[in-house]
Scaffold this motif. Structure first.
Motif, mmCIF file in Angstrom:
data_model
loop_
_atom_site.group_PDB
_atom_site.id
_atom_site.type_symbol
_atom_site.label_atom_id
_atom_site.label_comp_id
_atom_site.label_asym_id
_atom_site.label_seq_id
_atom_site.Cartn_x
_atom_site.Cartn_y
_atom_site.Cartn_z
ATOM 1 N N ARG A 113 0.781 -1.162 0.032
ATOM 2 C CA ARG A 113 -0.134 -0.616 0.480
ATOM 3 C C ARG A 113 0.863 1.647 -0.264
ATOM 4 O O ARG A 113 1.363 1.432 0.866
ATOM 5 N N LYS A 114 0.318 2.405 -0.986
ATOM 6 C CA LYS A 114 0.950 3.663 -1.044
ATOM 7 C C LYS A 114 2.834 3.187 -1.271
ATOM 8 O O LYS A 114 3.518 3.679 0.462
ATOM 9 N N ASN A 115 3.265 2.465 -1.949
ATOM 10 C CA ASN A 115 5.075 2.533 -1.610
ATOM 11 C C ASN A 115 5.630 2.275 -0.144
ATOM 12 O O ASN A 115 6.675 2.487 0.050
ATOM 13 N N LEU A 116 4.755 0.997 -0.085
ATOM 14 C CA LEU A 116 4.816 0.344 1.653
ATOM 15 C C LEU A 116 4.268 -0.906 1.111
ATOM 16 O O LEU A 116 3.547 -1.707 0.685
ATOM 17 N N LEU A 117 5.772 -2.018 1.317
ATOM 18 C CA LEU A 117 5.549 -3.410 1.429
ATOM 19 C C LEU A 117 5.600 -4.253 2.192
ATOM 20 O O LEU A 117 6.922 -3.882 2.835
ATOM 21 N N ILE A 118 5.095 -5.228 2.594
ATOM 22 C CA ILE A 118 5.215 -6.045 3.637
ATOM 23 C C ILE A 118 5.119 -7.361 3.595
ATOM 24 O O ILE A 118 4.522 -7.707 2.474
ATOM 25 N N ALA A 119 5.815 -8.557 3.847
ATOM 26 C CA ALA A 119 5.899 -9.453 4.520
ATOM 27 C C ALA A 119 6.242 -10.399 5.193
ATOM 28 O O ALA A 119 7.431 -10.164 6.297
ATOM 29 N N GLY A 120 5.432 -11.657 5.223
ATOM 30 C CA GLY A 120 5.555 -12.583 6.571
ATOM 31 C C GLY A 120 5.797 -13.885 5.446
ATOM 32 O O GLY A 120 4.744 -14.115 5.308
ATOM 33 N N ILE A 121 6.650 -14.632 6.454
ATOM 34 C CA ILE A 121 7.312 -15.753 6.008
ATOM 35 C C ILE A 121 7.030 -16.786 8.023
ATOM 36 O O ILE A 121 7.658 -16.136 8.792
ATOM 37 N N PHE A 122 6.135 -17.808 8.220
ATOM 38 C CA PHE A 122 5.650 -18.509 8.931
ATOM 39 C C PHE A 122 6.114 -20.065 8.608
ATOM 40 O O PHE A 122 5.948 -20.712 7.849
ATOM 41 N N ASP A 123 6.603 -20.565 9.678
ATOM 42 C CA ASP A 123 6.923 -22.245 9.789
ATOM 43 C C ASP A 123 6.671 -23.241 10.917
ATOM 44 O O ASP A 123 6.777 -22.342 11.989
ATOM 45 N N GLY A 124 5.284 -23.261 11.159
ATOM 46 C CA GLY A 124 4.485 -24.232 12.227
ATOM 47 C C GLY A 124 5.580 -25.449 12.325
ATOM 48 O O GLY A 124 6.485 -26.273 11.891
ATOM 49 N N GLY A 184 4.138 -24.274 17.774
ATOM 50 C CA GLY A 184 4.196 -22.693 18.093
ATOM 51 C C GLY A 184 4.786 -22.205 16.725
ATOM 52 O O GLY A 184 4.341 -24.027 15.165
ATOM 53 N N CYS A 185 5.310 -22.031 15.960
ATOM 54 C CA CYS A 185 6.060 -21.331 14.868
ATOM 55 C C CYS A 185 6.974 -19.902 14.492
ATOM 56 O O CYS A 185 7.214 -19.314 15.632
ATOM 57 N N SER A 186 8.699 -20.425 14.109
ATOM 58 C CA SER A 186 9.145 -19.450 13.406
ATOM 59 C C SER A 186 8.186 -18.479 12.633
ATOM 60 O O SER A 186 7.436 -18.569 11.903
ATOM 61 N N ALA A 187 9.235 -17.351 12.356
ATOM 62 C CA ALA A 187 8.846 -16.066 11.659
ATOM 63 C C ALA A 187 9.764 -15.321 11.232
ATOM 64 O O ALA A 187 10.036 -14.958 11.970
ATOM 65 N N THR A 188 9.884 -14.744 10.251
ATOM 66 C CA THR A 188 10.290 -13.721 9.793
ATOM 67 C C THR A 188 9.202 -13.030 8.426
ATOM 68 O O THR A 188 8.787 -13.196 7.821
ATOM 69 N N VAL A 189 9.355 -11.357 8.704
ATOM 70 C CA VAL A 189 8.547 -10.581 8.558
ATOM 71 C C VAL A 189 9.409 -9.561 8.210
ATOM 72 O O VAL A 189 10.332 -8.290 8.876
ATOM 73 N N ILE A 190 9.456 -8.647 6.776
ATOM 74 C CA ILE A 190 10.025 -7.535 6.401
ATOM 75 C C ILE A 190 9.503 -6.384 6.054
ATOM 76 O O ILE A 190 7.901 -7.106 5.889
ATOM 77 N N ILE A 191 9.687 -5.037 6.841
ATOM 78 C CA ILE A 191 8.731 -4.148 5.725
ATOM 79 C C ILE A 191 9.937 -3.262 5.266
ATOM 80 O O ILE A 191 10.989 -2.862 5.319
ATOM 81 N N TYR A 192 9.479 -3.273 3.375
ATOM 82 C CA TYR A 192 9.781 -2.444 2.621
ATOM 83 C C TYR A 192 9.684 -0.645 3.471
ATOM 84 O O TYR A 192 8.301 -0.657 3.099
#
Length: 359
Positions: A113-124, A184-192
């Motif tokens: 949204r509006k020149n902002l990108l968010i992505a997340g990956i989750f490994d249960g 539970g889960c592992s997670a990596t989240v990125i904000i551009y």
């Protein structure tokens, strides 16, 4: 992640030029200058992101028990023109069920949204790991957009989001009678944002950046796995006041000690969402956070669950990127990872998830 076994990464850890890595402590202060789990790469020039021009939101569906091994997780799109705009972004995604008992426990989301990108990956992991990964996907995405610090201080925002997500997962599991004691889960989240991107990770989902260097493409790991193979994580777990049973650590080689603990407690990761009983052993959901300025020679960001990276070398990721367009990259990586798991374990393949984002 299911029955995953953590292996020590034997690949050389790459030191990125101009990186300033602060000394690690147990807690994460609120400011970048003092943030002990914080790494910042400076540059004089920045670069915009080519993939954040249009709004879209896409996420993985809750897994189905009828999925076949290597089946692709269906995508769901939210918002008007989201499907079309996502296709135009040239982002590649694959999320495939492994060869194992149970459901696909990986999940993911992307939102622009509006020149902002968010992505997340989750490994249960654990019996209800697929449920925790789905909840984490839902809450992280929601809380990031709701957080008032997102535009001014993404680091504070990510800290808030991970804390709130753990709280909401615990509440939701209690309300719906879902046992997250040992799931539970592992997670990596990125904000551009603008010419920077921010990475927050717990557990063993990985992020990589691919860059052009003298007409060659090199890939650099951006995250470290949180497990007992990491000396600082191991020391933190050992020092946790509630663990009287860590007399296991008193004898044997370092490898034998870690293996004993892993067998005794199934402590595959030392930071995760869920895993409420493992909190007694020192497992936390506090992320490591990094900020990177784009220099102009970057090619893509790659996110991987353990099934995608464990048996694939970082140099092989570079080779696949060099020889294929981004739309095909994730499927080729998934096929390579699958074949490696079959060669190594014959009848076991972990769930495989990969996302590639062009820069």
């Amino acid at each position: 992640m299911g029955t995953c076994t953590i292996k020590i990464n034997k690949e050389a850890r790459t030191v990125i030029e101009s990186a300033v890595v602060k000394k690690k402590f147990e807690k994460t202060p609120a400011t970048p200058d003092e943030n002990i789990n914080f790494k910042f790469i400076k540059s004089e020039t920045g670069k915009g992101l080519s993939c954040t021009r249009n709004d879209f939101e896409v996420e993985g569906l809750f897994p189905s028990i009828s999925e076949d091994p290597f089946a692709e997780k269906p995508l769901t799109f939210n918002g008007r023109n989201s499907n079309k705009n996502f296709v135009l972004s040239n982002i590649g995604i694959t999320c495939r069920k492994g060869l194992k008992d149970g459901l696909n426990q990986d999940n993911f989301f992307l939102a622009s949204r509006k020149n902002l990108l968010i992505a997340g990956i989750f490994d249960g992991h654990g019996e209800n790991g697929h449920k925790i990964a789905s909840l984490a996907r839902k809450f992280v995405n929601r809380f990031i957009w709701e957080d008032n610090d997102l535009s001014q201080n993404p680091i504070i925002s990510l800290q808030n989001v991970f804390r709130k997500t753990q709280e909401e997962i615990t509440k939701k599991c209690l309300k719906t009678n879902v046992d997250c004691s040992y799931s539970g889960c592992s997670a990596t989240v990125i904000i551009y944002q603008n010419s920077s991107f921010y990475i927050a990770n717990i557990g063993n989902c990985r992020a990589y950046i691919s860059k052009r260097l003298q007409e060659k493409l090199i890939t650099i790991p951006l995250t470290n796995d949180h497990n007992l193979a990491d000396p600082s994580e191991k020391a933190r777990i050992q020092s946790h006041s509630n663990i009287s049973c860590f007399s296991l650590l008193s004898t044997g080689s370092d490898k034998e000690k870690s293996e004993n603990i892993d067998r005794q407690f199934n402590l595959n990761v030392t930071r995760a969402f869920g895993d409420t009983k493992f909190m007694d052993f020192g497992v936390i959901s506090e992320p490591f956070i990094s900020e990177f300025k784009l220099l102009g020679d970057e090619y893509s960001i790659v996110l991987c669950s353990q099934g995608a990276w464990e048996l694939v070398k970082t140099s092989e990721i570079s080779k696949i990127l060099e020889e294929n367009n981004l739309e095909n990259f994730t499927n080729i990586l998934a096929n390579l990872a699958w074949s490696r798991w079959i060669d190594e374990y014959n009848d076991l393949v972990e769930d495989i998830t990969a996302i590639v984002i062009p820069i």
